[in-house]
Design a protein around this motif. Structure first.
Motif, mmCIF file in Angstrom:
data_model
loop_
_atom_site.group_PDB
_atom_site.id
_atom_site.type_symbol
_atom_site.label_atom_id
_atom_site.label_comp_id
_atom_site.label_asym_id
_atom_site.label_seq_id
_atom_site.Cartn_x
_atom_site.Cartn_y
_atom_site.Cartn_z
ATOM 1 N N ASP A 1 0.818 -1.220 0.000
ATOM 2 C CA ASP A 1 0.000 0.000 0.000
ATOM 3 C C ASP A 1 0.847 1.262 0.000
ATOM 4 O OD1 ASP A 1 -2.438 -1.386 0.068
ATOM 5 O OD2 ASP A 1 -2.362 -1.554 2.259
ATOM 6 N N TRP A 2 2.127 1.111 0.370
ATOM 7 C CA TRP A 2 2.998 2.287 0.414
ATOM 8 C C TRP A 2 3.432 2.653 -1.006
ATOM 9 C CZ3 TRP A 2 3.729 5.527 4.348
ATOM 10 C CH2 TRP A 2 3.452 5.094 5.646
ATOM 11 N N THR A 3 2.942 3.761 -1.498
ATOM 12 C CA THR A 3 3.358 4.262 -2.807
ATOM 13 C C THR A 3 4.307 5.450 -2.683
ATOM 14 O OG1 THR A 3 1.324 5.585 -2.882
ATOM 15 C CG2 THR A 3 1.286 3.435 -3.986
ATOM 16 N N ALA A 4 4.411 5.990 -1.460
ATOM 17 C CA ALA A 4 5.344 7.089 -1.231
ATOM 18 C C ALA A 4 6.774 6.578 -1.280
ATOM 19 C CB ALA A 4 5.061 7.743 0.119
ATOM 20 N N GLN A 5 7.719 7.485 -1.505
ATOM 21 C CA GLN A 5 9.141 7.150 -1.542
ATOM 22 C C GLN A 5 9.865 7.867 -0.412
ATOM 23 O OE1 GLN A 5 9.356 8.476 -5.824
ATOM 24 N NE2 GLN A 5 10.622 6.624 -6.019
ATOM 25 N N TRP A 6 10.914 7.242 0.078
ATOM 26 C CA TRP A 6 11.747 7.892 1.090
ATOM 27 C C TRP A 6 12.506 9.055 0.438
ATOM 28 C CZ3 TRP A 6 11.688 7.313 6.202
ATOM 29 C CH2 TRP A 6 11.170 6.120 6.751
ATOM 30 N N ALA B 1 -3.256 11.338 6.633
ATOM 31 C CA ALA B 1 -1.817 11.429 6.393
ATOM 32 C C ALA B 1 -1.110 10.309 7.143
ATOM 33 C CB ALA B 1 -1.288 12.786 6.840
ATOM 34 N N TYR B 2 -0.343 9.499 6.407
ATOM 35 C CA TYR B 2 0.484 8.437 6.980
ATOM 36 C C TYR B 2 1.923 8.944 6.959
ATOM 37 C CZ TYR B 2 -3.631 5.590 5.825
ATOM 38 O OH TYR B 2 -4.897 5.089 5.731
ATOM 39 N N ILE B 3 2.542 9.039 8.129
ATOM 40 C CA ILE B 3 3.859 9.685 8.190
ATOM 41 C C ILE B 3 4.798 8.876 9.068
ATOM 42 C CG2 ILE B 3 5.095 11.846 8.592
ATOM 43 C CD1 ILE B 3 2.455 13.304 8.707
ATOM 44 N N THR B 4 6.042 8.761 8.616
ATOM 45 C CA THR B 4 7.109 8.252 9.456
ATOM 46 C C THR B 4 8.413 8.899 9.019
ATOM 47 O OG1 THR B 4 8.132 6.291 10.422
ATOM 48 C CG2 THR B 4 7.665 6.206 8.048
ATOM 49 N N ALA B 5 9.468 8.623 9.755
ATOM 50 C CA ALA B 5 10.753 9.237 9.429
ATOM 51 C C ALA B 5 11.881 8.404 10.002
ATOM 52 C CB ALA B 5 10.826 10.655 9.991
ATOM 53 N N LYS B 6 13.047 8.566 9.404
ATOM 54 C CA LYS B 6 14.288 8.104 10.016
ATOM 55 C C LYS B 6 14.880 9.333 10.690
ATOM 56 C CE LYS B 6 14.802 4.348 6.723
ATOM 57 N NZ LYS B 6 15.591 3.708 5.645
ATOM 58 N N GLY B 7 14.776 9.341 12.012
ATOM 59 C CA GLY B 7 14.947 10.557 12.788
ATOM 60 C C GLY B 7 13.610 10.877 13.424
ATOM 61 N N LEU B 8 13.392 12.106 13.820
ATOM 62 C CA LEU B 8 12.103 12.554 14.345
ATOM 63 C C LEU B 8 11.490 13.543 13.366
ATOM 64 C CD1 LEU B 8 13.063 13.146 18.104
ATOM 65 C CD2 LEU B 8 12.084 11.099 17.049
ATOM 66 N N ARG C 1 18.887 11.356 7.712
ATOM 67 C CA ARG C 1 17.486 11.575 8.087
ATOM 68 C C ARG C 1 16.629 11.525 6.825
ATOM 69 N NH1 ARG C 1 19.182 17.047 11.110
ATOM 70 N NH2 ARG C 1 20.429 17.044 9.219
ATOM 71 N N ALA C 2 15.473 10.923 6.948
ATOM 72 C CA ALA C 2 14.629 10.753 5.761
ATOM 73 C C ALA C 2 13.162 10.792 6.155
ATOM 74 C CB ALA C 2 14.960 9.433 5.057
ATOM 75 N N LEU C 3 12.338 11.119 5.180
ATOM 76 C CA LEU C 3 10.895 11.290 5.388
ATOM 77 C C LEU C 3 10.111 10.372 4.463
ATOM 78 C CD1 LEU C 3 8.351 12.912 6.429
ATOM 79 C CD2 LEU C 3 8.778 14.491 4.519
ATOM 80 N N LEU C 4 9.040 9.795 4.995
ATOM 81 C CA LEU C 4 8.095 9.019 4.202
ATOM 82 C C LEU C 4 6.695 9.501 4.574
ATOM 83 C CD1 LEU C 4 7.981 6.542 2.184
ATOM 84 C CD2 LEU C 4 7.412 5.165 4.195
ATOM 85 N N LEU C 5 5.981 10.048 3.592
ATOM 86 C CA LEU C 5 4.656 10.618 3.855
ATOM 87 C C LEU C 5 3.713 10.273 2.716
ATOM 88 C CD1 LEU C 5 3.826 14.147 5.220
ATOM 89 C CD2 LEU C 5 2.670 13.315 3.174
ATOM 90 N N GLN C 6 2.525 9.849 3.104
ATOM 91 C CA GLN C 6 1.506 9.491 2.131
ATOM 92 C C GLN C 6 0.181 10.116 2.582
ATOM 93 O OE1 GLN C 6 2.092 5.633 0.449
ATOM 94 N NE2 GLN C 6 -0.091 5.152 0.514
#
Length: 874
Positions: free
Chosen positions: A139-144, A174-181, A251-256
């Motif tokens: 289901d994850w179509t977003a990219q880091w 909004a589905y959000i995660t990160a490497k970092g905060l 640090r990286a972001l993933l958001l959908q």
């Protein structure tokens, strides 16, 4: 009435079946899914549903339930969009598994329930609640995305995306995660009220994402999403060895963002190559060192392109526990100048979070806030015990307008804040402290007639709040703040009285399992950032068996045992392969950490307990808990195998550590406490061993000498063997070492050491002297269980069956305890007046209780309702 007689006085408001005028005799409320209210990212294929029953009638038990689940909230009552109708003729109302068709990912399911009771009443349908299923990997179509160049700057990167909305929106998630905060905003409005997201997990194994309903944040026309990233635990300094970039260097972001329009069409706004990045006003952020924010940099310069990162091997998981949120706020009690001339604010409470400051001054003005738990004996600001942690928030003003500042990606443990560089006079209204901790509901309440004990309970609660910041940390202030396993297992039972920690520990136990080594070894800290070079330590690594069992008893969560069972088994297997002739007498162990050893006492009763004796006792304890879990899960072969093993472990203990008369090789309180608590001694020698324990306590002038492993069980053992009076002597002891000594010294949390501040005002060794450690707060478990008398029966866990047996003593004339259990409120409140013991008890619907009065009073079985008991005091 003689002293053994008992009378039960039913309170006037208790009603009996058949009386008229009852509008609604039974109702259902407090619906939860997997311990959470309306969760937005449930990964379980068969989520468990729970509810509480309220009844105006005594002795109410559920006899049946009906559940309906659908995808149409408004149509649920009319039978539209129904996907499952569940029913059961049972009294179980906690953790009922969904048994309908396979759930679809990222789908919202609405549900409600009604019940029938044993008196023929059927409740109305409950209010409609929901859960939303999480995303599957596909289901994850977003990219880091990350900054375009190598991520080497301390500054926090910003990420931004503009997008149009031309149609009317039905929903937006909004589905959000990160490497970092991360901290996100939409159209300048902060997304959600959670902090330090995505939280700290064993990142290489699994990384949490959060889900936010942002429907109200979007508008017609052009919209903008902005996200700021910080180093956090992922990339920043972690552990006291100065490690950086432990989990990764980028640090990286993933958001959908998934939008559904009222016309039925859908659109996804994902992190991808179209996003832009720049560096923002956070010049540096670090868990230990704090944060520097330059308001002059708030207007970002040119936006550059982002870099796409390859997907990692870690698993993205939904939330199984609460996020960190803001809670209590504190105004400065006073702002004063120390003898050294520094300006310091006192908030009156040692807390964890940060200070919010308002300021107005010329551009470039730098304000620094430093944080401390205590003042030294001269009254000066003291930070030596923070070791290398700078614990500082720095703010640089952008110009002559009032600004409000607070950190984003750090937290501090403090009561005092030193303010440097503030333009003008600092007033109390310019500075506010806010507490941050995991969003756990307060479930317990405990008060007595003694103000020192009430302050002790306050300190225990605040030690828990300050150290339950996404993981159960040892301390929140110095360059450590790690998930020490020994501290967590020692305190878990007390934690479950004070607050709802079902989700909190469910989440953390996933990390225990993930960081367990292939050979079964459990590291000292979870998440494991220290490695496993020292091996596994008894009483620390046993967290793998202790907390799953404690949580099962407290919440009735059988699935938690199922999930953790192999980890429990692997841990016992590790000890088994390490032991020789069933004796675990090798390897590194912390032992009875921070025990009390007065005046270099070496006369044979000293508090130094043989570490291998301790290890053998915990080997037995973990094996017993594994047997318990196997029995619950119906694993009879394991029950038999480990029951036989346990017999051999105890035989080995007796051969190695006990004389024929029951004397132990270590004549310490902790040695006898563990041997008695874990049934290591032959039954005929236990009474004499308990007497030896009491004599040791008395030889120290009614003082304890126990450390982290002996202290949690000390008063329990004394009560079990008929020495509750001695347990009270220890509890009420005001001189060091004791629980009340720090209270008398002004503590507002639990200290790491019994004498963190010595009677002359000097400090213990600053290399390890935290004033916010919860381990010794484990006495709270005894206070709830024996002073208030509130216990869960392991044969019907989660307080389905309740055991109420208060034990007065210590000159206390009243105790009141409350606990919001999975079934509802249990309360036990007693007072002694005119030589009469008076007890008021409340039992929640759908449970029953066994009430045992003190002084030889009789045992009474009661159903739900409120009751009054009395008996004479001899």
């Amino acid at each position: 009435m003689n002293r053994l007689s008992t009378k039960i006085l039913l309170l006037a408001f208790l009603l009996v079946p058949g009386l008229s005028g009852l509008a609604q005799k039974v109702s259902v409320s407090d619906l939860t899914v997997e311990h959470l209210e309306n969760p937005l990212s449930v990964d379980a294929s068969a989520p468990r549903l729970s509810w509480k029953i309220t009844s105006q009638l005594k002795n109410t038990l559920q006899t049946a339930y009906e559940i309906r689940v659908g995808t149409d909230k408004n149509g649920l009552a009319a039978g539209k969009g129904i996907v499952w109708k569940g029913a059961g003729k049972t009294s179980q109302s906690v953790l009922i598994p969904y048994e309908g068709p396979a759930l679809q990912s990222k789908t919202r399911y609405f549900w409600q329930v009604r019940v029938t009771d044993n008196q023929g009443n059927t409740s109305p349908w409950s209010s409609v609640q929901f859960w939303q299923t999480g995303l599957k990997p596909e289901d994850w179509t977003a990219q880091w995305i990350a900054v375009s160049e190598k991520d080497t700057l301390a500054r926090s990167p910003l990420f931004r995306k503009e997008f149009p909305v031309a149609k009317k929106i039905r929903s937006a998630l909004a589905y959000i995660t990160a490497k970092g905060l991360y901290e996100a905003s939409i159209n300048g409005q902060r997304v959600g009220d959670s902090y330090l997201t995505p939280g700290w997990t064993s990142y290489r194994n699994h990384l949490q994402y959060q889900v936010y309903d942002v429907t109200a944040s979007l508008k017609s026309g052009t919209n903008a999403i902005g996200v700021t990233l910080g180093d956090g635990w992922y990339k920043g300094r972690i552990g006291f060895e100065g490690k950086r970039r432990f989990y990764g260097d980028t640090r990286a972001l993933l958001l959908q963002l998934e939008i559904e329009y009222t016309d039925g069409t859908k659109e996804s706004i994902n992190t991808d190559q179209s996003w832009k990045t720049a560096y923002g006003p956070i010049m540096a952020s670090d868990i230990y060192d704090g944060e520097t924010y330059d308001a002059r940099e708030e207007k970002a310069g040119s936006w550059g392109n982002v870099r796409i990162l390859e997907k990692g091997t870690e698993q993205l998981v939904g939330m199984s526990g609460p996020t960190v949120k803001k809670h209590e706020t504190f105004k400065a009690l006073k702002i004063f100048r120390t003898p050294k001339g520094e300006i310091v604010a006192d908030f009156g409470q040692n807390l964890v979070g940060w200070a919010i400051i308002k300021a107005k001054g010329p551009a470039g003005t730098r304000i620094s806030l430093s944080h401390a738990e205590v003042l030294d004996k001269e009254g000066n600001f003291y930070t030596v015990n923070l070791r290398s942690a700078k614990a500082q928030a720095n703010y640089i003003l952008k110009g002559n307008e009032e600004q409000t500042f607070e950190p984003h990606f750090t937290f501090f443990g403090f009561r005092y804040v030193r303010v440097e560089g503030y333009p003008g006079e600092l007033k109390p209204e310019d500075l506010t402290a806010v507490a941050l901790y995991s969003d756990m509901a307060t479930t317990g309440k405990f008060t007595t007639s003694n103000n020192l004990l009430n302050q002790l309970q306050h300190n225990i609660q605040w030690g828990q709040k300050g150290n339950f910041v996404d993981v159960p940390t040892d301390c929140p202030q110095r360059d450590e703040r790690l998930g020490w396993t020994g501290d967590a297992q020692a305190f878990a039972n007390t934690a479950a009285y004070n607050m709802d920690v079902a989700g909190f520990f469910t989440k953390w136990l996933k990390d225990v399992k993930a960081d367990q080594q292939p050979n079964g070894l459990i590291p000292h800290v979870i998440p494991n950032v220290l490695g496993a070079k020292d091996g596994a330590s008894a009483g620390w690594a046993d967290v793998a068996t202790i907390i799953p069992w404690d949580m099962y008893v407290a919440y009735g969560d059988k699935r938690l045992l199922e999930v953790q069972y192999e980890s429990m088994k692997k841990w016992v297997g590790f000890i088994r392969t390490t032991a020789k002739n069933n004796l675990w007498n090798t390897g590194f162990h912390f032992g009875d950490w921070l025990f009390y050893r007065p005046d270099d006492d070496n006369d044979g009763r000293a508090a130094v307990t043989d570490k291998y004796l301790i290890a053998q006792a915990f080997y037995a304890h973990s094996t017993q808990l594994l047997i318990n879990a196997a029995q619950v899960l119906g694993k009879q072969e394991d029950v038999e195998q480990y029951t036989n093993l346990l017999k051999e472990i105890k035989k080995a203990f007796i051969r190695e550590y006990m004389t024929e008369t029951g004397r132990l090789v270590s004549s310490t309180q902790t040695a006898y406490v563990l041997a008695l608590q874990f049934d290591m001694l032959p039954e005929e020698l236990r009474a004499s061993s308990a007497e030896r324990l009491v004599n040791n306590i008395k030889s120290y002038g009614n003082h304890l000498t126990t450390g982290f492993l002996g202290t949690p069980y000390l008063c329990h053992v004394l009560t079990r063997f008929g020495y509750t009076n001695v347990a009270y002597d220890l509890l009420m002891q005001e001189r060091y070492p004791s629980w009340l000594y720090p209270v008398k010294m002004g503590a507002t949390t639990i200290w790491e050491r019994w004498d963190g501040i010595k009677p002359d005002g000097s400090f213990q060794t600053p290399g390890m002297n935290s004033y916010n450690h919860y381990a010794y707060g484990a006495i709270g478990d005894w206070m709830y269980r024996h002073m208030a008398g509130i216990n869960s029966d392991p044969s019907a866990p989660g307080y389905k069956k309740i055991y109420i047996s208060p034990k007065p003593g210590g000159g206390i004339t009243s105790v009141s305890g409350e606990l919001h259990t999975p079934y509802g409120l249990v309360s036990s409140s007693w007072k002694i007046e005119d030589k009469v013991f008076k007890l008021d008890v409340q039992v929640p619907a759908n449970t029953n209780a066994k009430v045992v009065l003190p002084f030889g009073g009789k045992e009474t079985e009661v159903g739900s309702g409120s009751y009054h008991f009395e008996c004479n005091v001899p």
